[in-house]
Enzyme design. Sequence first.
Site, PDB file in Angstrom:
ATOM      1  CE  LYS A 139     -10.255  77.123  50.119  1.00 20.14           C
ATOM      2  NZ  LYS A 139     -11.525  77.364  49.339  1.00 20.14           N
ATOM      3  CG  ASP A 155     -12.747  77.097  53.860  1.00 16.06           C
ATOM      4  OD1 ASP A 155     -13.628  76.223  53.996  1.00 16.06           O
ATOM      5  OD2 ASP A 155     -12.700  77.863  52.879  1.00 16.06           O
TER       6      ASP A 155
END
Length: 292
Positions: free
Chosen positions: A9, A138
């Site tokens: 990410k 997240d």
Amino acid sequence: MIALAAPAKINLYLHIGPVRRDGLHDLASLFVFAHDGDVIRVEPATSLSLAVTGPYAPLLKDLPPKKNLVYRAAEMLASEAGVEAGAAITLEKNLPVAAGVGGGSADAAAALRALTKLWNADIGDAALARLAFRLGADVPACLAEAPVNVSGAGERIEKGPVLPPLWIALVNPRVEMPTGPIFRAFDKAHLTPAHPCLANFRAANYTQLDQAMRATRNDLEAFAIEKAPVIREVIDGLAAAPGAIAARMSGSGATCFALFASAPAAARAAQAAKARGYWAMASALHVRPCSG
């Protein structure tokens, strides 16, 4: 067996706001994902188990499986969906730990997606996203694997912009950067930060992408650099790499990135970083937003 990527990410930008009542920070960010990263494999079993392999497995050897975010994701999904079956889970750990590229969150998200398929779990997208947020701020965004605008503390996910074809060089100077101390340093320096707003990140071509990156920032970058000055050296080196469109730190660090319009340029930047003894990876980026 089902095998899914748990891709790295990257925060193209990260704007941080005040601490909420739940102890989490308001934020605004654009998450994008590499094609490469960790790998989750699941197969049927009578009970739940987790094995960790890969180059960064030794860093997790002292962590009991039940404290691993992947194992917790499996337990919570089974409980939420009323699943009694087990699963043998293997996490191939290719990404550095505590590195700002969402390794644990991406692993948990991939585990949720893989186990939902393996178990044919009766759980809708909204319920899965809520479960993901309970695992970590997240994790809901990492379910998407596509450009997403993220706000709240991570629970508000919107379709991100269409980006031009992009490749990325990720570089970590082999420095672990736990998230907590970096956020505390930000809080100490910003007693009353403004509530962050999502940027108008228009980047349909490389000129617009350059402009959008210049108009945004990572609010945690300076505090990570204060803790590990080598991060500034890595960013400067990436920014100077031939073909680099923009360079920045991701998340709370210490992994930094540069964006490129070609695979060879990204590969050369990653190779140059490896020659300095750093961990580095070149990969294509997912640039099309999710359809939802």
